[in-house]
Design a protein around this motif. Sequence first.
Motif, short mmCIF file in Angstrom:
data_model
loop_
_atom_site.label_atom_id
_atom_site.label_comp_id
_atom_site.label_asym_id
_atom_site.label_seq_id
_atom_site.Cartn_x
_atom_site.Cartn_y
_atom_site.Cartn_z
N GLY A 55 23.74 -27.85 -27.36
CA GLY A 55 22.57 -27.55 -28.17
C GLY A 55 21.23 -27.81 -27.52
N ARG A 56 21.20 -28.04 -26.22
CA ARG A 56 19.95 -28.38 -25.52
C ARG A 56 19.99 -27.87 -24.08
NH1 ARG A 56 15.75 -32.47 -25.04
NH2 ARG A 56 15.74 -33.33 -22.93
N ALA A 57 18.85 -27.32 -23.63
CA ALA A 57 18.70 -26.89 -22.24
C ALA A 57 17.26 -27.15 -21.81
CB ALA A 57 19.04 -25.42 -22.09
N VAL A 58 17.10 -27.61 -20.57
CA VAL A 58 15.78 -27.92 -20.03
C VAL A 58 15.61 -27.23 -18.68
CG1 VAL A 58 14.18 -29.75 -19.31
CG2 VAL A 58 15.81 -30.18 -21.19
N ASP A 84 12.04 -18.65 -23.36
CA ASP A 84 13.20 -17.83 -23.71
C ASP A 84 14.46 -18.36 -23.03
OD1 ASP A 84 14.48 -15.49 -24.93
OD2 ASP A 84 14.58 -14.70 -22.89
N SER A 85 14.34 -18.76 -21.78
CA SER A 85 15.48 -19.32 -21.05
C SER A 85 15.98 -20.60 -21.70
CB SER A 85 15.10 -19.59 -19.59
OG SER A 85 14.76 -18.38 -18.94
N ALA A 86 15.04 -21.48 -22.05
CA ALA A 86 15.44 -22.76 -22.66
C ALA A 86 16.08 -22.56 -24.03
CB ALA A 86 14.23 -23.69 -22.76
N ALA A 87 15.46 -21.74 -24.87
CA ALA A 87 16.00 -21.51 -26.21
C ALA A 87 17.35 -20.78 -26.13
CB ALA A 87 15.01 -20.72 -27.06
N TYR A 101 25.92 -13.93 -26.44
CA TYR A 101 24.74 -13.94 -27.31
C TYR A 101 23.67 -13.05 -26.70
CZ TYR A 101 21.76 -16.54 -24.13
OH TYR A 101 20.99 -16.89 -23.06
N THR A 102 22.70 -12.72 -27.51
CA THR A 102 21.48 -12.07 -27.04
C THR A 102 20.34 -12.55 -27.93
OG1 THR A 102 20.47 -9.98 -26.38
CG2 THR A 102 21.69 -9.99 -28.47
N SER A 103 19.15 -12.57 -27.38
CA SER A 103 17.98 -12.97 -28.18
C SER A 103 17.60 -11.85 -29.13
CB SER A 103 16.79 -13.27 -27.26
OG SER A 103 17.08 -14.37 -26.43
N LEU A 104 17.27 -12.23 -30.36
CA LEU A 104 16.82 -11.25 -31.35
C LEU A 104 15.32 -11.07 -31.33
CD1 LEU A 104 19.05 -12.28 -34.39
CD2 LEU A 104 19.38 -10.37 -32.82
N ASP A 105 14.59 -12.14 -31.09
CA ASP A 105 13.14 -12.03 -30.97
C ASP A 105 12.60 -13.27 -30.27
OD1 ASP A 105 12.89 -14.13 -32.83
OD2 ASP A 105 12.23 -12.83 -34.45
N LEU A 106 11.33 -13.19 -29.93
CA LEU A 106 10.66 -14.29 -29.24
C LEU A 106 9.20 -14.28 -29.67
CD1 LEU A 106 10.69 -16.50 -26.96
CD2 LEU A 106 10.01 -14.66 -25.42
N THR A 107 8.75 -15.39 -30.18
CA THR A 107 7.34 -15.57 -30.54
C THR A 107 6.83 -16.76 -29.74
OG1 THR A 107 7.72 -14.74 -32.76
CG2 THR A 107 5.72 -16.01 -32.41
N GLN A 133 27.23 -15.96 -37.15
CA GLN A 133 26.75 -14.74 -36.51
C GLN A 133 25.42 -14.91 -35.78
OE1 GLN A 133 28.28 -11.69 -36.41
NE2 GLN A 133 30.07 -12.64 -37.34
N THR A 134 24.59 -15.82 -36.24
CA THR A 134 23.28 -16.00 -35.62
C THR A 134 22.99 -17.48 -35.44
OG1 THR A 134 22.13 -16.04 -37.75
CG2 THR A 134 22.31 -13.89 -36.65
N ALA A 135 22.05 -17.73 -34.55
CA ALA A 135 21.59 -19.10 -34.31
C ALA A 135 20.08 -19.07 -34.17
CB ALA A 135 22.22 -19.66 -33.04
N LEU A 136 19.45 -20.17 -34.52
CA LEU A 136 18.02 -20.31 -34.37
C LEU A 136 17.76 -21.46 -33.41
CD1 LEU A 136 15.09 -19.66 -35.20
CD2 LEU A 136 15.38 -21.34 -37.06
N ALA A 137 16.97 -21.17 -32.39
CA ALA A 137 16.61 -22.20 -31.41
C ALA A 137 15.10 -22.21 -31.26
CB ALA A 137 17.27 -21.93 -30.07
#
Length: 151
Positions: A55-58, A84-87, A101-107, A133-137
């Motif tokens: 659940g964590r990446a730096v 984006d890489s970290a999340a 997985y794939t990213s759905l959006d990035l703000t 089905q989805t995750a939020l990071a």
Amino acid sequence: MGRTRTYEWEDPAVTAAAVGHDSGLDFLRAVQGGRLPSPPVSATLDFTLDEVAEGRAVFSLLPGEEHYNPIGSVHGGVYATLLDSAAGCAVQSTLPAGMGYTSLDLTVKFLRRITVDTGRVRAVGTVVNRGRQTALAEATLLDAKDRLLAH
């Protein structure tokens, strides 16, 4: 006189072929440990995966002139790439073998400018919620004094 920067990367197909064979955490640990090649974008921008846990990446980067936009500071796309890489990798670290997985959006919200004088910056990604089905990071971009640069 112009400045130059030379860098190398390994065949991205090697790493891509390994995705899904092990858990996401084991895959990321193999990249971090050099058992699998880092993606070419990390060589292009010169950033590294420094830490990975469930659940964590730096990721970290030492800003250079090669990261600058026309107004003399690090381009927003570099901020976004780190965040984006970290999340994304925080989410990937929670996946079982065989799941992608794939990213759905990035703000991205930019709070402070980054220059070569800022020193090493790090993007810390954490999973906020993971469903079937989805995750939020979320991810934060910090300087060496833990000042928030972007999120």
